[in-house]
Scaffold this motif. Structure first.
Motif, PDB file in Angstrom:
ATOM      1  N   SER A 185       0.876  -1.153   0.000  1.00 25.16           N
ATOM      2  CA  SER A 185       0.000   0.000   0.000  1.00 25.16           C
ATOM      3  C   SER A 185       0.918   1.207   0.000  1.00 25.16           C
ATOM      4  CB  SER A 185      -0.898  -0.052   1.236  1.00 25.16           C
ATOM      5  OG  SER A 185      -0.453   0.761   2.280  1.00 25.16           O
ATOM      6  N   GLY A 186       0.962   1.869  -1.121  1.00 25.16           N
ATOM      7  CA  GLY A 186       1.844   3.020  -1.248  1.00 25.16           C
ATOM      8  C   GLY A 186       1.412   3.867  -2.425  1.00 25.16           C
ATOM      9  N   ALA A 187       2.058   5.011  -2.602  1.00 22.41           N
ATOM     10  CA  ALA A 187       1.784   5.957  -3.682  1.00 22.41           C
ATOM     11  C   ALA A 187       0.419   6.620  -3.528  1.00 22.41           C
ATOM     12  CB  ALA A 187       1.914   5.292  -5.049  1.00 22.41           C
ATOM     13  N   PHE A 188      -0.040   6.782  -2.295  1.00 23.94           N
ATOM     14  CA  PHE A 188      -1.259   7.521  -1.993  1.00 23.94           C
ATOM     15  C   PHE A 188      -0.874   8.908  -1.495  1.00 23.94           C
ATOM     16  CE2 PHE A 188       0.116   5.082   1.656  1.00 23.94           C
ATOM     17  CZ  PHE A 188       0.115   6.007   2.683  1.00 23.94           C
ATOM     18  N   THR A 189      -1.761   9.870  -1.695  1.00 24.85           N
ATOM     19  CA  THR A 189      -1.482  11.227  -1.229  1.00 24.85           C
ATOM     20  C   THR A 189      -1.530  11.290   0.288  1.00 24.85           C
ATOM     21  OG1 THR A 189      -2.775  11.943  -3.144  1.00 24.85           O
ATOM     22  CG2 THR A 189      -2.002  13.654  -1.630  1.00 24.85           C
ATOM     23  N   PHE A 190      -0.457  11.813   0.859  1.00 27.73           N
ATOM     24  CA  PHE A 190      -0.409  12.064   2.304  1.00 27.73           C
ATOM     25  C   PHE A 190      -0.217  13.560   2.483  1.00 27.73           C
ATOM     26  CE2 PHE A 190       1.441  12.707   6.412  1.00 27.73           C
ATOM     27  CZ  PHE A 190       0.854  11.753   7.225  1.00 27.73           C
ATOM     28  N   HIS A 191      -1.226  14.228   3.024  1.00 32.57           N
ATOM     29  CA  HIS A 191      -1.168  15.676   3.221  1.00 32.57           C
ATOM     30  C   HIS A 191      -0.453  15.966   4.539  1.00 32.57           C
ATOM     31  CE1 HIS A 191      -3.660  16.540  -0.261  1.00 32.57           C
ATOM     32  NE2 HIS A 191      -4.429  15.530   0.118  1.00 32.57           N
ATOM     33  N   ALA A 192       0.751  16.526   4.421  1.00 31.59           N
ATOM     34  CA  ALA A 192       1.627  16.722   5.573  1.00 31.59           C
ATOM     35  C   ALA A 192       1.520  18.109   6.183  1.00 31.59           C
ATOM     36  CB  ALA A 192       3.074  16.454   5.166  1.00 31.59           C
ATOM     37  N   ARG A 398       9.766 -15.376  -0.843  1.00 30.67           N
ATOM     38  CA  ARG A 398      10.398 -16.694  -0.799  1.00 30.67           C
ATOM     39  C   ARG A 398      10.804 -17.172  -2.190  1.00 30.67           C
ATOM     40  NH1 ARG A 398       5.552 -19.215   2.891  1.00 30.67           N
ATOM     41  NH2 ARG A 398       5.880 -17.898   4.724  1.00 30.67           N
ATOM     42  N   LEU A 399      10.199 -16.574  -3.207  1.00 33.22           N
ATOM     43  CA  LEU A 399      10.534 -16.917  -4.594  1.00 33.22           C
ATOM     44  C   LEU A 399      11.578 -15.968  -5.153  1.00 33.22           C
ATOM     45  CD1 LEU A 399       6.907 -17.596  -5.929  1.00 33.22           C
ATOM     46  CD2 LEU A 399       8.551 -19.227  -4.969  1.00 33.22           C
ATOM     47  N   GLY A 400      12.157 -15.140  -4.304  1.00 29.92           N
ATOM     48  CA  GLY A 400      13.169 -14.192  -4.763  1.00 29.92           C
ATOM     49  C   GLY A 400      12.583 -12.939  -5.378  1.00 29.92           C
ATOM     50  N   ILE A 401      11.337 -12.633  -5.058  1.00 25.97           N
ATOM     51  CA  ILE A 401      10.663 -11.469  -5.629  1.00 25.97           C
ATOM     52  C   ILE A 401      10.752 -10.296  -4.650  1.00 25.97           C
ATOM     53  CG2 ILE A 401       8.466 -10.546  -6.463  1.00 25.97           C
ATOM     54  CD1 ILE A 401       7.699 -13.437  -7.215  1.00 25.97           C
ATOM     55  N   THR A 402      11.359  -9.204  -5.091  1.00 31.06           N
ATOM     56  CA  THR A 402      11.472  -7.985  -4.291  1.00 31.06           C
ATOM     57  C   THR A 402      10.184  -7.190  -4.426  1.00 31.06           C
ATOM     58  OG1 THR A 402      13.861  -7.884  -4.619  1.00 31.06           O
ATOM     59  CG2 THR A 402      12.757  -5.843  -3.978  1.00 31.06           C
ATOM     60  N   GLY A 403       9.564  -6.832  -3.299  1.00 38.22           N
ATOM     61  CA  GLY A 403       8.257  -6.197  -3.349  1.00 38.22           C
ATOM     62  C   GLY A 403       8.254  -4.721  -3.002  1.00 38.22           C
ATOM     63  N   TYR A 404       7.415  -3.992  -3.718  1.00 36.21           N
ATOM     64  CA  TYR A 404       7.173  -2.574  -3.440  1.00 36.21           C
ATOM     65  C   TYR A 404       5.674  -2.358  -3.228  1.00 36.21           C
ATOM     66  CZ  TYR A 404      11.904  -1.619  -5.152  1.00 36.21           C
ATOM     67  OH  TYR A 404      13.268  -1.593  -5.313  1.00 36.21           O
ATOM     68  N   GLY A 405       5.340  -1.421  -2.347  1.00 37.77           N
ATOM     69  CA  GLY A 405       3.947  -1.051  -2.133  1.00 37.77           C
ATOM     70  C   GLY A 405       3.566   0.098  -3.040  1.00 37.77           C
ATOM     71  N   PHE A 406       2.642  -0.177  -3.985  1.00 37.96           N
ATOM     72  CA  PHE A 406       2.338   0.823  -5.012  1.00 37.96           C
ATOM     73  C   PHE A 406       0.889   0.667  -5.450  1.00 37.96           C
ATOM     74  CE2 PHE A 406       2.602   2.589  -9.393  1.00 37.96           C
ATOM     75  CZ  PHE A 406       3.201   3.805  -9.116  1.00 37.96           C
ATOM     76  N   THR A 407       0.004   1.377  -4.761  1.00 35.99           N
ATOM     77  CA  THR A 407      -1.410   1.446  -5.137  1.00 35.99           C
ATOM     78  C   THR A 407      -1.750   2.921  -5.282  1.00 35.99           C
ATOM     79  OG1 THR A 407      -1.928  -0.586  -3.922  1.00 35.99           O
ATOM     80  CG2 THR A 407      -3.768   0.848  -4.440  1.00 35.99           C
TER      81      THR A 407
END
Length: 447
Positions: A185-192, A398-407
């Motif tokens: 879960s990432g790439a959402f607007t966060f108003h700081a 476990r399959l060697g897949i590097t993950g990023y959170g991007f929604t």
């Protein structure tokens, strides 16, 4: 003069309409996961499988347990030598009590430009985005450079044993060639505050260490002295665990997050200085502190207690459960600390355990994720962050897949996206879904 980029891109009107329809209709399919196997994702799996098939994309439906259905499909790329990319989302959702909601949580109602219901942000919105993007490609006749493997999983909201765990263990061949993946879960607007808009892109997750504590004592009458009271021993251990202040342990992703967020606030963070006061810095970051404050250390929160059956009977057995989380590299410290905090009268074991993850923030992939967001929101400030919880990326790692959170979602001021995860009145603006489709489409075309 250089021509301004086409901010609409090749996404057609049908894709924008479909993402709203798909989000709404998926919400109406009740896939509540109450844990312990109490869930049935098959209707939602059949829904997405049919829409993939309608676009000429062949889906494979897989179950470890009847009704707990996963869907996997591969879109062949034009470059056979390129690594494949995994795009995954889960179909199950956490429970929702209709009486607490403004709109029924399984209505999928679209009201005033907002789609309401359980799963609107976690994560049937992303499930719908992926469907609308790849169906748009089919209409256009577009093929990406690299293979895109799509996975819709069961059981993410519990142990993942019927979902990504099952797929990784029993069907690894379906993910052949995948080296990287994107999901929640990432790439959402966060108003700081002060007009500062951040888009945190996840490049790590804390590990999961759910614990079961057990105390054995001597059963007896509640009116008599009992120095072997299991409840007392357990309660003391639980109190020590809940009050423990874990030390700061900064991982590369969190260091990058703090450094970049601080710079956007005009603060130089010298994290190489052993005397640097991280908690003091977080106090200066305002709302943005919430993006990092939960990931600078391990954590252990007591969540459940079980003991006894009558007020005047001292039970001989008592149990408690702890939600533990570990930063990458923090497992040894976690284990040793729990041994000390539980003490000699209480035993503990892992009820559920998953690894912590970290992904590079200086990689070409991360640069493309940032560029995709910033293309469609030129005022955006993308920053890395580590998720405090976990996702299916743990199992796929476990399959060697590097993950990023991007929604990707562009959200208005005042929209508390993080609070809506597992919260009441979960919802997502239609405009945010449209933004997400455009960003996701652009990234997957250039990935």
């Amino acid at each position: 003069m250089a021509e301004a980029p086409d901010l609409l891109g090749p996404v057609d009107r049908q894709a924008l309409d479909e993402v709203v329809t798909f989000t709404s209709e998926l919400i109406r399919i009740d896939t509540t996961n109450r844990g312990g196997g109490d869930c049935r994702e098959r209707p939602a799996a059949e829904y997405v499988a049919q829409r993939l098939a309608d676009a000429g994309i062949e889906p494979t439906l897989l179950e470890r347990t009847p009704g707990r259905t996963n869907v996997v499909a591969r879109i062949p790329g034009t470059d056979p030598s390129a690594d494949a990319l995994l795009v995954h989302g889960h179909l199950d959702v956490v429970p929702a009590e209709p009486a607490d909601w403004t709109v029924h949580p399984f209505s999928g109602e679209v009201r005033d430009g907002v789609v309401w219901g359980r799963g609107a942000v976690d994560m049937k919105n992303m499930d719908a985005m992926v469907l609308s993007v790849v169906r748009g490609w089919a209409r256009e006749g577009f093929r990406p450079a690299r293979d895109i493997v799509i996975a819709y999983t069961a059981d993410e909201e519990d142990s993942a044993a019927d979902g990504s765990g099952f797929l990784a263990e029993q069907h690894a061949d379906l993910f052949e060639g995948c080296t990287e993946g994107i999901s929640e879960s990432g790439a959402f607007t966060f108003h700081a505050g002060d007009g500062l808009s951040l888009y945190p892109i996840a490049a790590g997750e804390r590990g999961t260490g759910w614990l079961k504590l057990t105390a054995e004592g001597r059963a007896g009458h509640g009116s008599k002295v009992n120095r072997e009271n299991a409840v007392s021993a357990l309660a003391a251990a639980v109190a020590r665990i809940g009050e423990h202040e874990w030390p700061i342990r900064l991982t590369p992703t969190v260091r990058a997050a703090i450094t970049e967020i601080a710079a956007l606030h005009g603060i130089t963070a010298d994290l190489d200085d052993p005397a640097f006061d991280v908690p003091q810095l977080l106090g200066k970051l305002g709302p943005a502190a919430s993006l990092v404050e939960n990931t600078v250390r391990n954590s252990s929160n007591p969540t459940m207690l079980e003991a006894g059956y009558k007020v005047n009977v001292i039970p001989g057995h008592a149990t408690a459960f702890i939600d533990g989380r570990t930063v990458p590299g923090g497992d040894d410290e976690f284990h040793a600390t729990l041994d000390r905090l539980t003490g000699p009268l209480v035993d503990w074991e892992f009820y559920h355990r998953e690894r912590a993850l970290t992904a590079p923030v200086d990689s070409p992939t991360y640069a493309k994720l940032r560029a995709a967001v910033e293309r469609f929101d030129p005022d955006a400030h993308t920053v890395p962050y580590c998720m405090s919880g976990g996702t299916d990326a743990k199992q796929f790692s476990r399959l060697g897949i590097t993950g990023y959170g991007f929604t990707p979602l562009k959200l208005p001021v005042g929209f508390d996206y993080q609070r809506l995860f597992h919260g009441v009145d979960e919802r997502v603006p239609v405009d945010a879904l449209h933004f997400g489709v455009r960003v996701l489409d652009h990234y997957l075309r250039t990935a």
